[in-house]
Scaffold this motif. Sequence first.
Motif, PDB file in Angstrom:
ATOM      1  N   MET A 163       0.833  -1.196   0.000  1.00  0.00           N
ATOM      2  CA  MET A 163       0.000   0.000   0.000  1.00  0.00           C
ATOM      3  C   MET A 163       0.877   1.259   0.000  1.00  0.00           C
ATOM      4  N   LEU A 164       1.948   1.253   0.777  1.00  0.00           N
ATOM      5  CA  LEU A 164       2.872   2.381   0.782  1.00  0.00           C
ATOM      6  C   LEU A 164       3.530   2.546  -0.587  1.00  0.00           C
ATOM      7  N   ARG A 165       3.989   1.453  -1.157  1.00  0.00           N
ATOM      8  CA  ARG A 165       4.629   1.516  -2.474  1.00  0.00           C
ATOM      9  C   ARG A 165       3.654   2.047  -3.517  1.00  0.00           C
ATOM     10  N   GLN A 166       2.397   1.606  -3.436  1.00  0.00           N
ATOM     11  CA  GLN A 166       1.377   2.012  -4.396  1.00  0.00           C
ATOM     12  C   GLN A 166       1.019   3.493  -4.255  1.00  0.00           C
ATOM     13  N   GLN A 167       0.848   3.955  -3.007  1.00  0.00           N
ATOM     14  CA  GLN A 167       0.386   5.317  -2.789  1.00  0.00           C
ATOM     15  C   GLN A 167       1.511   6.345  -2.726  1.00  0.00           C
ATOM     16  N   LYS A 168       2.702   5.917  -2.344  1.00  0.00           N
ATOM     17  CA  LYS A 168       3.856   6.816  -2.264  1.00  0.00           C
ATOM     18  C   LYS A 168       5.061   6.088  -2.847  1.00  0.00           C
ATOM     19  N   PRO A 169       5.112   5.979  -4.174  1.00  0.00           N
ATOM     20  CA  PRO A 169       6.092   5.121  -4.853  1.00  0.00           C
ATOM     21  C   PRO A 169       7.557   5.444  -4.585  1.00  0.00           C
ATOM     22  N   SER A 170       7.875   6.664  -4.211  1.00  0.00           N
ATOM     23  CA  SER A 170       9.280   7.007  -3.989  1.00  0.00           C
ATOM     24  C   SER A 170       9.759   6.667  -2.578  1.00  0.00           C
ATOM     25  N   SER A 171       8.895   6.075  -1.756  1.00  0.00           N
ATOM     26  CA  SER A 171       9.255   5.721  -0.377  1.00  0.00           C
ATOM     27  C   SER A 171      10.369   4.678  -0.347  1.00  0.00           C
ATOM     28  N   GLU A 172      11.250   4.823   0.623  1.00  0.00           N
ATOM     29  CA  GLU A 172      12.288   3.821   0.884  1.00  0.00           C
ATOM     30  C   GLU A 172      11.713   2.845   1.905  1.00  0.00           C
ATOM     31  N   ILE A 173      11.612   1.567   1.523  1.00  0.00           N
ATOM     32  CA  ILE A 173      10.984   0.550   2.361  1.00  0.00           C
ATOM     33  C   ILE A 173      11.973  -0.580   2.611  1.00  0.00           C
ATOM     34  N   GLY A 174      12.176  -0.919   3.893  1.00  0.00           N
ATOM     35  CA  GLY A 174      13.108  -1.979   4.245  1.00  0.00           C
ATOM     36  C   GLY A 174      12.514  -3.001   5.183  1.00  0.00           C
ATOM     37  N   PHE A 175      13.085  -4.200   5.159  1.00  0.00           N
ATOM     38  CA  PHE A 175      12.595  -5.309   5.986  1.00  0.00           C
ATOM     39  C   PHE A 175      13.752  -6.262   6.274  1.00  0.00           C
ATOM     40  N   ILE A 176      14.056  -6.439   7.552  1.00  0.00           N
ATOM     41  CA  ILE A 176      15.081  -7.395   7.989  1.00  0.00           C
ATOM     42  C   ILE A 176      14.408  -8.357   8.960  1.00  0.00           C
ATOM     43  N   TYR A 177      14.682  -9.651   8.795  1.00  0.00           N
ATOM     44  CA  TYR A 177      14.049 -10.644   9.657  1.00  0.00           C
ATOM     45  C   TYR A 177      14.936 -11.884   9.791  1.00  0.00           C
ATOM     46  N   ASP A 178      14.625 -12.693  10.805  1.00  0.00           N
ATOM     47  CA  ASP A 178      15.439 -13.878  11.048  1.00  0.00           C
ATOM     48  C   ASP A 178      14.632 -15.171  11.090  1.00  0.00           C
ATOM     49  N   TRP A 179      13.351 -15.119  10.798  1.00  0.00           N
ATOM     50  CA  TRP A 179      12.524 -16.315  10.752  1.00  0.00           C
ATOM     51  C   TRP A 179      11.929 -16.419   9.350  1.00  0.00           C
ATOM     52  N   SER A 180      12.149 -17.521   8.676  1.00  0.00           N
ATOM     53  CA  SER A 180      11.747 -17.654   7.277  1.00  0.00           C
ATOM     54  C   SER A 180      10.253 -17.435   7.062  1.00  0.00           C
ATOM     55  N   GLY A 181       9.438 -17.742   8.048  1.00  0.00           N
ATOM     56  CA  GLY A 181       7.999 -17.547   7.920  1.00  0.00           C
ATOM     57  C   GLY A 181       7.605 -16.111   7.641  1.00  0.00           C
ATOM     58  N   PHE A 237       6.829 -14.877   4.074  1.00  0.00           N
ATOM     59  CA  PHE A 237       5.518 -15.165   3.487  1.00  0.00           C
ATOM     60  C   PHE A 237       4.443 -14.205   3.993  1.00  0.00           C
ATOM     61  N   VAL A 238       4.736 -13.499   5.067  1.00  0.00           N
ATOM     62  CA  VAL A 238       3.769 -12.597   5.681  1.00  0.00           C
ATOM     63  C   VAL A 238       3.866 -11.198   5.072  1.00  0.00           C
ATOM     64  N   ALA A 239       5.055 -10.773   4.773  1.00  0.00           N
ATOM     65  CA  ALA A 239       5.281  -9.423   4.259  1.00  0.00           C
ATOM     66  C   ALA A 239       5.378  -9.438   2.736  1.00  0.00           C
ATOM     67  N   ASP A 240       4.994  -8.335   2.123  1.00  0.00           N
ATOM     68  CA  ASP A 240       5.128  -8.200   0.675  1.00  0.00           C
ATOM     69  C   ASP A 240       6.537  -7.711   0.368  1.00  0.00           C
ATOM     70  N   THR A 241       7.452  -8.646   0.283  1.00  0.00           N
ATOM     71  CA  THR A 241       8.856  -8.292   0.068  1.00  0.00           C
ATOM     72  C   THR A 241       9.099  -7.688  -1.315  1.00  0.00           C
TER      73      THR A 241
END
Length: 183
Positions: A3-21, A24-28
């Motif tokens: 939704m952020l990417r769609q509505q504000k395309p120039s946004s810098e979006i990051g995601f760091i995680y340590d559990w493989s599950g 599947f939850v986040a829109d990487t």
Amino acid sequence: MYMLRQQKPSSEIGFIYDWSGMGFVADTNACDYVKMMAQSNITESAVAYIKEKKPTFFTVYYDSPDDKGHAKGWGSPEYMARLTGLDADLKRILDAIEAAGIADDTVVMVTSDHGGIGKKHGGPTLSEMERPVVLWGKGVKRGYELAFPGTNYDTGATIAALLGLDPPACWIGRPFDEAFDAN
């Protein structure tokens, strides 16, 4: 993230995680930066990313409290020791936000997806369903305690409100508006 990417395309979006599950939850696909790594490297990578990119939205996911809860029990000394360790990691992340010069425009939300009882979760007890939500940053009332119990749905609604996004009409979450100053 989408939704952020769609509505504000120039946004810098990051995601760091340590559990493989979590992959599947986040829109990487909506992220500029995605890393799954060992828990021991998460904070260092998060700090570097914040300082370099000054993200619009960034999620850091630590699975270790859940691991300790299942192995030793929620509220056990080992579980509490891991939370204390995460406090030190959070301090490093807050310091990076300050160093990046974005603290005046940042809200940090620390939360969990569930509680636990004994060495399990997923049941109907309050101990399993209650979860912490801690807010810090721009406009957050100091020392304020939410008057209503929040849900995971409310987390997304709060993030959308903070980012000025228009959520879909089907969302049932309520933003934690009361935790923020009116001005």
